[in-house]
Design a protein around this motif. Sequence first.
Motif, short mmCIF file in Angstrom:
data_model
loop_
_atom_site.label_atom_id
_atom_site.label_comp_id
_atom_site.label_asym_id
_atom_site.label_seq_id
_atom_site.Cartn_x
_atom_site.Cartn_y
_atom_site.Cartn_z
N LEU A 1 0.83 -1.20 0.00
CA LEU A 1 0.00 0.00 0.00
C LEU A 1 0.87 1.25 0.00
O LEU A 1 0.56 2.24 -0.67
N ARG A 2 1.96 1.20 0.73
CA ARG A 2 2.85 2.35 0.78
C ARG A 2 3.46 2.62 -0.58
O ARG A 2 3.58 3.76 -1.02
N ASP A 3 3.85 1.55 -1.29
CA ASP A 3 4.44 1.71 -2.63
C ASP A 3 3.41 2.29 -3.61
O ASP A 3 3.74 3.16 -4.41
N GLN A 4 2.17 1.81 -3.53
CA GLN A 4 1.12 2.34 -4.41
C GLN A 4 0.89 3.82 -4.12
O GLN A 4 0.76 4.64 -5.04
N TYR A 5 0.86 4.16 -2.88
CA TYR A 5 0.66 5.56 -2.49
C TYR A 5 1.82 6.43 -2.97
O TYR A 5 1.62 7.52 -3.49
N SER A 6 3.02 5.91 -2.83
CA SER A 6 4.20 6.65 -3.27
C SER A 6 4.18 6.86 -4.79
O SER A 6 4.50 7.95 -5.28
N GLU A 7 3.80 5.83 -5.54
CA GLU A 7 3.72 5.96 -7.00
C GLU A 7 2.66 7.00 -7.39
O GLU A 7 2.87 7.81 -8.29
N SER A 8 1.52 6.96 -6.70
CA SER A 8 0.46 7.91 -6.99
C SER A 8 0.93 9.34 -6.73
O SER A 8 0.68 10.24 -7.54
N LEU A 9 1.62 9.55 -5.63
CA LEU A 9 2.14 10.89 -5.34
C LEU A 9 3.17 11.32 -6.37
O LEU A 9 3.22 12.49 -6.77
N GLY A 10 4.00 10.38 -6.82
CA GLY A 10 5.00 10.69 -7.84
C GLY A 10 4.34 11.11 -9.15
O GLY A 10 4.77 12.08 -9.80
#
Length: 149
Positions: A86-95
Amino acid sequence: MIQISFQKRDEQEQDRVLQKYQQLKDQKFNEKENKHLQYERQLSREVAQFNLTASETLKSEQALPKKFHHSYIFLNRSDSPYWYKLRDQYSESLGEQLCNKTERLRKLKDETDRLEQEEQRYLAAELAATRKQQLMNKALSTKKYESAL
């Protein structure tokens, strides 16, 4: 000699009245100060009483035995989802949001720069045409003036 004794008596009377007034004034001030000190003492007593009851309450609560909560292990419980996914998905979305924002800002800056350059060219051409017209008018008025002479 009689006048002098009356003057002395009047002065003594005035001094006595003034002294009496000063004594009354001092007495009122002392009474006011005593009332204020009594009020502060009473307030201090109330604060001390409150602090004493609060500390006694805390001590009695801490003296109680603490309850121990047992932990359990559930053998048939399913695995929890991995938090790092979930953290990786969130990070990609923010990127992606950051990239979109920088691209949008860059395009907006390019467009405003282009519009400003066009406006500058238009203003320069308008100034040149005005200057040319002024020079032509000046030359024409000079020719008319020469022909008039």
